[in-house]
Write a protein that holds these residues in place. Sequence first.
Motif, short mmCIF file in Angstrom:
data_model
loop_
_atom_site.label_atom_id
_atom_site.label_comp_id
_atom_site.label_asym_id
_atom_site.label_seq_id
_atom_site.Cartn_x
_atom_site.Cartn_y
_atom_site.Cartn_z
N TRP A 67 0.85 -1.18 0.00
CA TRP A 67 0.00 0.00 0.00
C TRP A 67 0.89 1.24 0.00
O TRP A 67 1.79 1.36 0.83
CB TRP A 67 -0.89 -0.01 1.25
N TYR A 68 0.65 2.14 -0.95
CA TYR A 68 1.43 3.37 -1.05
C TYR A 68 0.50 4.57 -1.04
O TYR A 68 -0.58 4.53 -1.63
CB TYR A 68 2.24 3.39 -2.36
N GLU A 69 0.94 5.65 -0.38
CA GLU A 69 0.21 6.92 -0.37
C GLU A 69 1.16 8.06 -0.68
O GLU A 69 2.37 7.95 -0.44
CB GLU A 69 -0.41 7.18 1.01
N GLY A 70 0.59 9.16 -1.14
CA GLY A 70 1.37 10.38 -1.35
C GLY A 70 2.51 10.20 -2.33
O GLY A 70 2.35 9.60 -3.41
N GLU A 71 3.68 10.70 -1.96
CA GLU A 71 4.85 10.65 -2.84
C GLU A 71 5.27 9.20 -3.13
O GLU A 71 5.67 8.87 -4.25
CB GLU A 71 6.02 11.42 -2.20
N ALA A 72 5.16 8.32 -2.14
CA ALA A 72 5.49 6.91 -2.36
C ALA A 72 4.55 6.28 -3.40
O ALA A 72 4.98 5.45 -4.20
CB ALA A 72 5.41 6.14 -1.04
N ALA A 73 3.29 6.70 -3.42
CA ALA A 73 2.33 6.20 -4.41
C ALA A 73 2.73 6.66 -5.81
O ALA A 73 2.65 5.89 -6.78
CB ALA A 73 0.92 6.68 -4.08
N LYS A 74 3.18 7.91 -5.92
CA LYS A 74 3.61 8.42 -7.22
C LYS A 74 4.83 7.65 -7.73
O LYS A 74 4.92 7.32 -8.91
CB LYS A 74 3.95 9.91 -7.11
N GLU A 75 5.77 7.35 -6.83
CA GLU A 75 6.97 6.61 -7.22
C GLU A 75 6.62 5.19 -7.64
O GLU A 75 7.14 4.69 -8.66
CB GLU A 75 7.98 6.61 -6.07
N ALA A 76 5.76 4.52 -6.88
CA ALA A 76 5.36 3.16 -7.23
C ALA A 76 4.58 3.15 -8.54
O ALA A 76 4.78 2.27 -9.39
CB ALA A 76 4.52 2.55 -6.10
N PHE A 77 3.71 4.13 -8.71
CA PHE A 77 2.93 4.23 -9.95
C PHE A 77 3.87 4.38 -11.15
O PHE A 77 3.69 3.71 -12.17
CB PHE A 77 1.97 5.42 -9.86
N ALA A 78 4.87 5.26 -11.03
CA ALA A 78 5.82 5.47 -12.12
C ALA A 78 6.58 4.18 -12.44
O ALA A 78 6.85 3.88 -13.60
CB ALA A 78 6.80 6.59 -11.75
N LYS A 79 6.89 3.40 -11.41
CA LYS A 79 7.62 2.15 -11.60
C LYS A 79 6.76 1.09 -12.28
O LYS A 79 7.20 0.40 -13.20
CB LYS A 79 8.11 1.62 -10.24
N TYR A 80 5.52 0.94 -11.81
CA TYR A 80 4.66 -0.14 -12.30
C TYR A 80 3.80 0.25 -13.51
O TYR A 80 3.29 -0.63 -14.20
CB TYR A 80 3.75 -0.64 -11.18
N GLU A 81 3.61 1.55 -13.75
CA GLU A 81 2.76 2.01 -14.84
C GLU A 81 3.49 3.07 -15.68
O GLU A 81 2.97 4.17 -15.88
CB GLU A 81 1.47 2.64 -14.26
N PRO A 82 4.68 2.77 -16.20
CA PRO A 82 5.47 3.80 -16.89
C PRO A 82 4.80 4.34 -18.16
O PRO A 82 5.09 5.45 -18.57
CB PRO A 82 6.79 3.09 -17.21
N ASP A 83 3.91 3.59 -18.76
CA ASP A 83 3.27 4.02 -20.00
C ASP A 83 1.83 4.47 -19.80
O ASP A 83 1.05 4.52 -20.77
CB ASP A 83 3.32 2.87 -21.03
#
Length: 173
Positions: A67-83
């Motif tokens: 579970w990620y929130e805030g800035e950590a959510a943005k970083e995880a999103f960028a890693k797992y959903e780059p496109d």
Amino acid sequence: MKKLTLLLIPLLLIVVMSSSMASNSEAAEPAYRPYTAKPGIQSETVYIHELRADGNGVQAVVDPIDWYEGEAAKEAFAKYEPDAGIDGPLDDYYIVNDDETLVTYPVAAHAEVLMQIYDRNGIDSDISWNEPISLDKLITKFGQRDIIDLSNFPYHITIEDGQITSIVQQYIP
């Protein structure tokens, strides 16, 4: 003039009462605060698949997630959903569930249960941050999926001596 006064007084009372009720309800409801695990205590974020009560107590069958929130959510999103074509998750949280292995934990009879939203009255439910309910009530409400399906929410669990001692529902918009 007397007719105008008689008309304006009820209107003024309605305006005053409405603003008073709105400000009281806003003041009574605390703002969202992200879950914080107790230091030194094992904590996991999970989807609960099943809550079973039998002669040996209550068992929770869970699927651990990230579970990620805030800035950590943005970083995880960028890693797992780059496109994805967007800068980050839409609601400021992101869930990763790479391994759907289920784990079963016993639940302590005295486990604390804190809910954010559930079916309180058979119609619909409002958010009430960290509302304590009994474990028995959670089991009952978990089985009722017609209004709010509680299995769709993540939960933060605390595990002490091999059993769950705390269950905190994570609200998701």
